[in-house]
Each structure stands twice: as structure tokens, then as C-alpha cells.
Design an enzyme around this catalytic site. Structure first.
Site, PDB file in Angstrom:
ATOM      1  N   TRP A 106     -22.991  17.747   6.116  1.00 21.38           N
ATOM      2  CA  TRP A 106     -22.887  16.273   6.191  1.00 21.38           C
ATOM      3  C   TRP A 106     -24.328  15.802   6.370  1.00 21.38           C
ATOM      4  O   TRP A 106     -24.448  14.652   5.866  1.00 21.38           O
ATOM      5  CB  TRP A 106     -21.944  16.011   7.415  1.00 21.38           C
ATOM      6  CG  TRP A 106     -20.523  16.441   7.287  1.00 21.38           C
ATOM      7  CD1 TRP A 106     -19.834  17.512   7.722  1.00 21.38           C
ATOM      8  CD2 TRP A 106     -19.624  15.781   6.183  1.00 21.38           C
ATOM      9  NE1 TRP A 106     -18.547  17.424   7.254  1.00 21.38           N
ATOM     10  CE2 TRP A 106     -18.426  16.555   6.243  1.00 21.38           C
ATOM     11  CE3 TRP A 106     -19.774  15.033   5.170  1.00 21.38           C
ATOM     12  CZ2 TRP A 106     -17.527  16.486   5.377  1.00 21.38           C
ATOM     13  CZ3 TRP A 106     -18.806  14.676   4.221  1.00 21.38           C
ATOM     14  CH2 TRP A 106     -17.608  15.415   4.439  1.00 21.38           C
ATOM     15  N   ASP A 175     -24.634  10.754  13.652  1.00 23.21           N
ATOM     16  CA  ASP A 175     -23.291  10.869  13.131  1.00 23.21           C
ATOM     17  C   ASP A 175     -22.410  11.867  13.876  1.00 23.21           C
ATOM     18  O   ASP A 175     -22.935  13.324  14.018  1.00 23.21           O
ATOM     19  CB  ASP A 175     -23.161  11.577  11.696  1.00 23.21           C
ATOM     20  CG  ASP A 175     -21.919  11.744  10.952  1.00 23.21           C
ATOM     21  OD1 ASP A 175     -20.893  11.749  11.465  1.00 23.21           O
ATOM     22  OD2 ASP A 175     -21.801  12.689  10.007  1.00 23.21           O
ATOM     23  N   LYS A 199     -11.249  13.487  13.433  1.00 20.83           N
ATOM     24  CA  LYS A 199     -11.317  14.618  13.816  1.00 20.83           C
ATOM     25  C   LYS A 199     -10.854  14.558  15.252  1.00 20.83           C
ATOM     26  O   LYS A 199     -10.156  15.309  15.891  1.00 20.83           O
ATOM     27  CB  LYS A 199     -12.736  15.222  13.574  1.00 20.83           C
ATOM     28  CG  LYS A 199     -13.026  15.112  12.260  1.00 20.83           C
ATOM     29  CD  LYS A 199     -14.286  15.556  11.812  1.00 20.83           C
ATOM     30  CE  LYS A 199     -14.890  15.549  10.350  1.00 20.83           C
ATOM     31  NZ  LYS A 199     -13.828  16.581   9.467  1.00 20.83           N
TER      32      LYS A 199
END
Lengths: 363, 363
Positions: A106, A175, A199
Site C-alpha cells: 500500500w 494510512d 478492515k
């Protein structure tokens, strides 16, 4: 063993399991939310009941994370992926450069998006060791004059976590999609935190953004409305229709977290949950191998490999037959991944650990 | 009268009412979707059950609208508002100009976004009559060489609808957020159709995009991933995690529409539903005044005013007390708005019409 409603232990990396109490409440309210005569899915976002839902969600998230004064808390759309682009569009002015720490898949996507906007400087990249570790944040100083410095607190695919907040100067942007609310953090250390809901917070379709007013002031005066953090902040996340249902479920999850002791209590549980599985890995005499370096082992996404592909496939199939679902790892790491977010029941971690030990002995 | 589950007749303009059968099915499956052991909210978007959910949603939408070969059908995020920006970013190249037909509030926002990208030419604007009408599409020709020509088939706030497909040359792009699936359309006449889910399809959080391959080919080779229609098409709407639950509910709505006769049958019902309320307006001896010109009166959003503000407020309050909720009009038109999308029950239109007649006689 059998779970209520015929449910499985769901190790999905995201979307991922939600607290059963939250699902039961959502089910109960599905056709008529608290006597309003309508479902939350059918409710005008400008109505009083919905304003209360999104207002409480914001307030509860502030309470859980201890968000200090001087920060906006927003619920936006597009997944973290849209924000990979919106962040440099908003905060990387022409002629400046932003720093990126890359510890997995990511983080790589985040820096790629930044490079489409301007100059992005990779100050750390764990590629040489296949993203099995994170640096100490204090050892990765921001470049003087950097527009901001970005990192991914937990890499979902590789299963590595920093387990620390920044302590050095700079506008830190993080993030936190896959470990937000898994333990306390010091929000005051960050210029901006963002996290996809799917999540550790709720269903897919919303992104929580926590941004300091000082950082927000650096955004350009005007840009496309839906790419404009400032405009969204001015409109209380409702420049247009927000993802109402997703925010509602996130709100129920926040209340569940508050009711069960908040993030201090949750961190203890998460530490225990992860430990029982890492113990099964470490106690297997090398049958299972953890991907992450021990100090960086994620509590949320536990990555490990087995001796070979056939054994891995058999492990996953047998686990599934035993009600342990979604254990296949991502192709870039291989092997298995057990995602055990906040809502994943502790009992399921013990069941998996026992299954792993038994499987290794039989293999 | 009393509705099942204590539900109200919900005239909300969006998010808006869903078919009760859809809500019942969603409730039934909430904790365990078809024996998978997980909720759709908890399901990996890469799992087989979810691939089937989004695949069937796409196929059913294609069937309902009769989408011809050579079109992509996508489920994206950001509401129509994000697409107001994405469309010129993708299809308005430097040096070119795009045409916009403006018949209400949403068309105005669309052209404002286009002007942030490049040259946008307003070829029709109903401002002079406070957006109470639409032109005949054949009389609003696209400028030769225009990158595309954009219109809003139904203006939610003003309650005006074109009730026709384009028949002249040009790449026609249409925001169908508030009347998609309310009647058959000829998709082959359009380069692109897009629609927010939260009015006639499902909860907020998804946008359906139907785009011809030929038009898509005109998009730039590369842009930010989440703003890139081409990349989303290549990834079957799953470049990142889609708004899974919203797409699931949309899919249930599509199946409900198919089961109840498709769009031909739906158009007949919608025509009748609107007529009974417009009849109450026209039969009130001028007590109620319709905002839209008769030929352009929307079947979805029925806008009307009362003699004065006090009477309007009393009407809305009494209606609410009688289980008729969300009738307040938008401030830019004033008065009342009854949104009666596909899922709004026909009976509710009769109840409102009777209430209106009774109220006018008493007033």
C-alpha cells in the site's frame, strides 16, 4: 465447534468480520430505525436522525482516539486509494517534495500516486527484504522542507506494523487503514490520519480522515469539490450524500469499542490474540515460518508460510472445512494470512492455533 | 392507515425508500449470506460469493436497461458529484469544448466542474423560468466538434424530466441519477450514462456507470487510478474494494424490478403514481401549483407550492402526523416535493392525493 447463526471464523483481510452484536443491532433496525419508520438505507442524509447518526459516529471516533482540539474528523469515499491521490493533490504544491516511507504494497501505491502529482522522495524502502520489516520512525527523518512525510502504519499484505507514533518534526501523514483503533495512538503527532472503513471499522465504502486544521490550511483554495478536503470539512462530510449505511455501521462499531473498554483494553486483547497464533508458528519447529521480523509482527494481519505449495493448499482446504475461512495469503507473500481485526473473536485465534499445531504434527 | 413494521410513506428525495421485499431479504441474510457463514458486509470482494453478487448485479442491470454490446457497466464511488469532475477530466481534452444543457441544480453543478477542467459551452439554460422546463433534445444540437454533450435527464430538485432519448449526433452523456430504471431508455443513443444509487437503485455510496467502449477509448492513457474509468473497466469495478453492501442491495433491487415486469411495467406504474398526485394538484382550483410545466413534470420528484409559507408548514406537519414523511421541498423551489421513486408504493400516492384534497378543502 459451531458458532451462532452458522457463522464461520472469518480471517478475511477486508472487508472483514464485524462484531456480532453490531450485526444483530443492524438486523433489528433494518426495516425501521428507532421508530423513524424507515431504514437507515432509506433516510435523507439531511434528516435529524441521520445527522445524529453521523454526529455520534464522529464524536465516538474522537473519543476512542482521543483526538485533540484543532482536528477535523471526516467520513469520505473512494477508499484509501482515492486518498493516495487526493493527499498530494491537496498538500504537495508545485516545486515542493514529499517524503514516503515504503514498507509494503500500500505504501508503494501511495508513492506512485504522489509521483503523478509532483516530486516524491522515498526515504525508506524495505524492498530488499521483501517488506518484512519497518524502520524506527525516529531513524527516518523527514527531509528538511518536505511538504509532508507519509507512512503506512500497518501493511495489510505483508503483515508488518510500526507500533509507534512519530516523534520527530514534520507533517506526518499516515494510512492507518488496517490497524486504526487496534491500539491507542497519539493523534497530536500526526498532520493527518486516514483509514478505509472495511478492515477495522465497518463495511467497505467509507474512509475516515482525521486532519489538523493547520495542515488543512495548506490545501489549495479551490479544487474539484469531491477532491477538496477543505470543502468537505466545511460541509461536515456532507458536500454530497455520504455513504450513509457504512457510516452508520462504523458508528455501531465505535459504540461497541467504547462499551468494551476502548483502545487500551482492545490493545491488550489484540496482543493476546496475535500472540497465540505467533506462538503456534514459533513452536512448530520451523514448519510454519512468519514473514515479518518479530519486532514488526502485525497484530492484525498475521502472515506465515508452510513448507511447500501443496501443503499450503491442503492446510487452507482443511482449515476451511473446519470453519476457519479466508486464510489464503496474498500472492506477493504467498502462504497464509490470518487477519484478526478487532471484531475477530479471541476464541477463533485459539481454534486456529490448535488447528495449526495439530496440522503440523500430522503433516 | 398502518404499514408493516410501523413504516412510514417516505417521500425522501434520496436516500429514499427501498422495496420492502428487498429489505426483508437483506435482513434475513444479514448475519449469514446464503450459508457462507458471513455477512455481505464482511465478505472479501475477491471471494466467489461476492464476485457472483457484483456479476449478477451487472448482468441484471444490463438486462433491465437492454444495454447493447460494446458498453461497460461499472459500479464506482463518489456520487454523481465526483463524476461531474471525472467526466471532463477524462473526456474533455485540452483545446476542446463540451456542451452542457442546464435544466436545474445538478446540471449547474456539472457544468461548474467542467469549467474547472476546460471549456464548457452552455447550449441551453432554463434559468429564466426558474428551471420549470426542459427543451426538446432535437432542438438542442451539439456544437460541431464538441467533446460531448451533457444533460440531466431528471432534475431532482426542480422535478423536470426530458422523457426522451437523444436522437441527434454527438457523444451524449447523461446524469440519470434520479430517473434511471423508471422507464425504458435506448442506451445505444448515449456515449455514457451515470447515476448515483441512492434514489432509484439502492443505498448511498455507489454510482452506476454505463459507458460505450468507443467513448472510453477517448479517455487519456493514464490518470489517477481512482479517477480512471478505463482502469476501473479493466478491473471490473474492482481496482480497489468496491462499496460491496451498496452494490449488493442494488442487485436485490434489480432482481425485484425484473420479477415485477421490468421497465415497461414500471413505467406504467410510475405514470399512474405521478398522475394521481398531479390530478390532486390540478383539481385543487389553484390551491396547489405545480412547479414544472405539464409536459416536463417528473414522475419521480413532484414539486408543488401552496398559497403561503404558513400553510405549507402546516401541510407538511399534518402530513407527517398522518405517516406521510419528508414532503418539504428544496429551498430553491420552495413548497413541497413528493419523491415517488420506483420503490415508493402506489398506495402511498393515493393516500397523499386524498390528504392533499382534504387539506385544501379544509384550508
Amino acid at each position: 465447534m459451531s458458532l451462532p447463526y452458522g457463522r464461520a471464523f472469518n480471517f478475511s483481510a477486508g472487508p472483514s468480520c464485524l462484531p456480532i452484536e453490531v450485526l444483530e443491532e443492524a438486523k433489528e433496525q433494518l426495516l425501521n430505525y428507532k421508530g423513524t419508520g424507515v431504514s437507515v438505507m432509506e433516510m435523507s442524509h439531511r434528516s435529524k436522525p441521520y445527522e445524529q447518526i453521523i454526529g455520534e459516529a464522529e464524536q465516538d471516533l474522537r473519543t476512542l482516539l482521543g483526538v485533540p482540539e484543532g482536528y477535523k474528523v471526516l467520513f469520505l469515499q473512494g477508499g484509501a486509494s482515492l486518498h493516495f491521490s487526493m493527499i498530494p493533490m491537496s498538500f504537495l504544491p508545485e516545486g515542493a517534495s514529499a517524503d514516503y516511507i515504503v514498507t509494503g504494497s500500500w505504501g508503494k501505491k501511495a508513492v506512485e500516486a504522489a509521483k503523478m502529482v509532483g516530486s516524491a522522495n522515498v526515504v525508506y524502502d524495505a524492498k530488499a527484504t521483501n517488506y518484512d520489516r519497518t524502520p524506527k520512525l525516529a531513524e527516518v527523518a523527514a527531509t528538511p522542507g518536505a511538504a509532508y512525510i507519509h507512512f503506512t502504519s500497518n501493511e495489510t499484505i505483508q503483515g508488518v506494523d510500526f507500533f509507534e507514533d512519530p516523534s520527530t518534526p514534520g507533517d506526518w501523514v499516515c494510512d492507518m487503514s488496517s490497524d486504526i483503533l487496534s491500539r491507542p495512538v497519539d493523534v497530536s503527532r500526526y498532520a493527518m490520519i486516514y483509514a478505509g472503513a472495511q478492515k477495522n471499522m465497518g463495511p467497505a465504502g467509507a474512509v475516515a480522515v482525521i486532519v489538523s486544521d493547520a495542515f488543512l490550511d495548506k490545501a489549495p483554495a479551490s479544487t474539484h469539490p469531491m477532491l477538496d478536503y477543505r470543502l468537505q470539512a466545511e460541509n461536515g462530510s456532507m458536500y454530497n450524500t455520504p455513504p450513509c449505511w457504512t457510516v452508520y455501521i462504523c458508528g455501531l462499531v465505535y459504540k461497541w469499542l467504547l462499551k468494551t473498554g476502548g483502545l487500551e483494553a482492545r490493545a491488550e486483547i489484540n496482543r493476546r490474540k496475535a500472540q497465540v497464533i505467533y506462538d503456534a508458528i514459533d513452536g512448530s519447529g520451523g514448519f510454519y515460518k512468519g514473514h515479518a521480523q518479530p519486532a514488526n509482527r502485525s497484530w492484525m494481519n498475521l502472515t506465515f508460510t508452510l513448507p511447500d505449495d501443496d501443503t499450503t493448499a491442503r492446510f487452507i482446504a482443511e482449515a476451511k472445512a473446519n470453519g476457519l475461512a479466508e486464510l489464503k495469503g496474498h500472492r506477493s507473500v504467498g502462504g497464509c494470512r490470518a487477519s484478526v481485526y478487532n471484531a475477530f473473536p479471541e476464541e477463533g485465534c485459539r481454534v486456529l492455533a490448535d488447528f495449526m499445531t495439530d496440522f503440523a504434527q500430522r503433516a
